[in-house]
Design a protein around this motif. Structure first.
Motif, PDB file in Angstrom:
ATOM      1  N   ALA A  14       1.221  -1.091   0.312  1.00 23.07           N
ATOM      2  CA  ALA A  14      -0.092   0.428  -0.591  1.00 23.07           C
ATOM      3  C   ALA A  14       0.634   1.154  -0.192  1.00 23.07           C
ATOM      4  O   ALA A  14       1.894   1.750   0.613  1.00 23.07           O
ATOM      5  N   LEU A  15       0.031   2.527  -1.087  1.00 18.92           N
ATOM      6  CA  LEU A  15       1.190   3.416  -0.637  1.00 18.92           C
ATOM      7  C   LEU A  15      -0.363   4.667  -0.115  1.00 18.92           C
ATOM      8  O   LEU A  15      -1.411   4.521  -0.182  1.00 18.92           O
ATOM      9  N   VAL A  16       0.696   5.056   1.121  1.00 21.33           N
ATOM     10  CA  VAL A  16      -0.450   5.900   2.849  1.00 21.33           C
ATOM     11  C   VAL A  16       0.104   7.474   2.373  1.00 21.33           C
ATOM     12  O   VAL A  16       1.338   7.864   2.647  1.00 21.33           O
ATOM     13  N   THR A  17      -0.653   8.091   1.681  1.00 23.96           N
ATOM     14  CA  THR A  17      -0.342   9.852   0.975  1.00 23.96           C
ATOM     15  C   THR A  17      -1.223  10.156   2.756  1.00 23.96           C
ATOM     16  O   THR A  17      -2.519   9.990   3.427  1.00 23.96           O
ATOM     17  N   GLY A  18       0.576  11.523   3.518  1.00 26.50           N
ATOM     18  CA  GLY A  18      -0.335  11.970   4.782  1.00 26.50           C
ATOM     19  C   GLY A  18       0.163  10.682   5.830  1.00 26.50           C
ATOM     20  O   GLY A  18      -0.476  11.354   6.761  1.00 26.50           O
ATOM     21  N   ASN A  95      -5.378   8.255  -0.039  1.00 23.10           N
ATOM     22  CA  ASN A  95      -5.134   8.938  -0.394  1.00 23.10           C
ATOM     23  C   ASN A  95      -5.653  10.600   0.812  1.00 23.10           C
ATOM     24  O   ASN A  95      -6.740  10.226   0.799  1.00 23.10           O
ATOM     25  N   GLY A  96      -4.666  10.079   2.360  1.00 25.82           N
ATOM     26  CA  GLY A  96      -4.886  11.183   2.910  1.00 25.82           C
ATOM     27  C   GLY A  96      -4.218  12.639   3.017  1.00 25.82           C
ATOM     28  O   GLY A  96      -4.613  13.317   4.072  1.00 25.82           O
ATOM     29  N   ALA A  97      -3.548  13.041   2.253  1.00 24.16           N
ATOM     30  CA  ALA A  97      -2.786  14.116   2.385  1.00 24.16           C
ATOM     31  C   ALA A  97      -4.055  15.357   2.697  1.00 24.16           C
ATOM     32  O   ALA A  97      -4.928  15.394   1.609  1.00 24.16           O
ATOM     33  N   ARG A 114      -7.212  27.904  -3.189  1.00 24.67           N
ATOM     34  CA  ARG A 114      -5.990  27.068  -3.706  1.00 24.67           C
ATOM     35  C   ARG A 114      -5.384  25.847  -3.329  1.00 24.67           C
ATOM     36  O   ARG A 114      -5.595  24.896  -4.049  1.00 24.67           O
ATOM     37  N   THR A 115      -4.396  26.983  -2.800  1.00 25.57           N
ATOM     38  CA  THR A 115      -3.941  25.879  -1.784  1.00 25.57           C
ATOM     39  C   THR A 115      -4.531  24.811  -1.152  1.00 25.57           C
ATOM     40  O   THR A 115      -3.728  22.860  -1.649  1.00 25.57           O
ATOM     41  N   VAL A 116      -5.571  24.920  -0.596  1.00 26.75           N
ATOM     42  CA  VAL A 116      -5.878  23.411  -0.509  1.00 26.75           C
ATOM     43  C   VAL A 116      -6.766  22.855  -1.318  1.00 26.75           C
ATOM     44  O   VAL A 116      -6.761  21.531  -0.887  1.00 26.75           O
ATOM     45  N   LEU A 117      -7.094  23.282  -2.107  1.00 24.00           N
ATOM     46  CA  LEU A 117      -8.135  22.657  -3.531  1.00 24.00           C
ATOM     47  C   LEU A 117      -6.450  22.274  -4.415  1.00 24.00           C
ATOM     48  O   LEU A 117      -6.464  20.869  -4.703  1.00 24.00           O
ATOM     49  N   GLU A 118      -5.238  22.476  -3.974  1.00 23.64           N
ATOM     50  CA  GLU A 118      -4.369  21.814  -4.589  1.00 23.64           C
ATOM     51  C   GLU A 118      -3.591  20.462  -3.778  1.00 23.64           C
ATOM     52  O   GLU A 118      -3.809  19.214  -4.430  1.00 23.64           O
ATOM     53  N   ILE A 119      -3.796  20.601  -2.753  1.00 21.69           N
ATOM     54  CA  ILE A 119      -3.042  19.628  -1.886  1.00 21.69           C
ATOM     55  C   ILE A 119      -4.562  18.696  -1.663  1.00 21.69           C
ATOM     56  O   ILE A 119      -3.246  17.398  -2.552  1.00 21.69           O
TER      57      ILE A 119
END
Ligand code: HXC
Ligand code: NAP
Length: 264
Positions: A14-18, A95-97, A114-119
């Motif tokens: 598994a790959l876990v972002t965040g 996808n948790g980041a 935009r920053t929150v949408l981008e992350i």
């Protein structure tokens, strides 16, 4: 104590972002405790290294720390490729980041929105494409997006995060449709208020905490382990006919409306 067999995900990767902190570190722990090897990613190399060492010692599984910003498609692409090269496959993507803060839309800058949408949203797309390209388009797999319930009722001071998570729910369905024929299931988990997390610290003023808790139908905040167990269900064979779904894990909290109403 888990509700699932120890070997539920034996042989999987598994790959876990965040995955270096909070809820997603708990998800990584749950996946590893049930047989998976994991690669965790976020921006802070130091935090990831500490988390990976702790999780590997605790579970006896492999955990690779790989620093990357999910907004950087090439960087997250390289992390997905590392999973395949060093752990041999990539069956599960979490996808948790995410990024969040309380801010009124009336003063929120365009860059902050935009920053929150981008992350959150672009980051979820980037990591999904990375996993698709590196492994899943040829071998199938399962993607689990970490969403929220903010956009069900429209929560004040959360226009940026609610919009980002609503788009993640949409992406969950679009990708489930497009990638289903490749043997890829795409689902989301929408946690409610989860105790002892960065999200709760940022969003819930301490004075409101007890008031909110009492109004939640199940009368308490959730735990990181409970999100881990819900994730195990979606990642497992038990959910083999589940795709395009958003599993709300919130003790019924979203039904009471916006906790911010209690400020007035
Ligand atoms: C208003 C803010 C702000 C705040 C930052 N900004 N914090 N605006 N109120 N509190 C603005 C900045 O002024 C800037 O806009 C823009 O946002 C980008 O800020 P940066 O600091 O350059 O961004 P970056 O370094 O990329 O950091 C992203 C971050 C940060 C989101 C701002 O907080 C972060 O890294 N967070 C990661 C951890 C996190 O948030 N965890 C909680 C997840 S909980 P200008 O216009 O000045 O350039 C969660 C819960 C969901 O998601 C639902 C729960 C119910
Ligand atoms: P958290 O510990 O702050 O988790 C967010 C993670 O995202 C951090 O590990 C952070 O690490 C990483 N991250 C942030 N920006 C990134 C970027 N640009 N690239 C890569 N990684 C990045 O917060 P949490 O409360 O556990 O939240 C985890 C998830 O659950 C989020 O998706 C959140 O929206 C969701 N959620 C939480 C709650 C709650 O009650 N806490 C409720 C609903 C939904 P770095 O700073 O090292 O990059």
């Amino acid at each position: 104590m888990s509700s699932f067999r120890d070997d539920l995900l034996a042989g999987q990767v598994a790959l876990v972002t965040g995955g270096g902190s909070g809820i997603c570190k708990g998800i990584a722990r749950a996946l590893m405790a049930h047989g998976a090897d994991v690669i965790i990613t976020s921006r802070s190399a130091e935090r990831l290294a500490d988390a990976a060492a702790e999780l590997a010692t605790e579970t006896g599984r492999r955990c690779i720390p790989a620093a990357a910003d999910v907004r950087d498609a090439a960087a997250i692409g390289a992390v997905a490729q590392r999973a395949v090269d060093e752990l041999g496959r990539l069956d599960v993507l979490i996808n948790g980041a995410a990024g969040n803060f309380l801010a009124p839309a009336a003063t929120l800058s365009s860059n902050a929105f935009r920053t929150v949408l981008e992350i959150d949203t672009v980051g979820t797309f980037n990591a999904s494409r990375a996993a698709f390209d590196a492994w899943m388009k040829r071998n199938g797999g399962t993607i689990i997006n970490v969403s929220a319930t903010l956009h069900y009722t429209g929560v004040p001071l959360q226009a940026h995060a609610g919009a980002a998570k609503a788009a993640i729910d949409a992406l969950t369905r679009h990708l489930a449709f497009e990638w289903g024929p490749s043997g890829i299931r795409v689902n989301a988990i929408a946690p409610g208020p989860i105790g002892d997390t960065e999200g709760m610290k940022r969003l819930l003023p301490p004075a409101m905490s007890e008031k909110l808790r009492k109004r939640i139908p199940l009368q308490r905040f959730g735990t990181v382990d409970e999100i881990g167990e819900a994730t195990l269900f979606l990642a497992s064979e038990a959910a083999r006919y589940v795709t395009g779904a958003v599993l709300v894990v919130d003790g019924g909290a979203w039904m009471i409306g916006s906790p911010m109403d209690m400020l007035g």
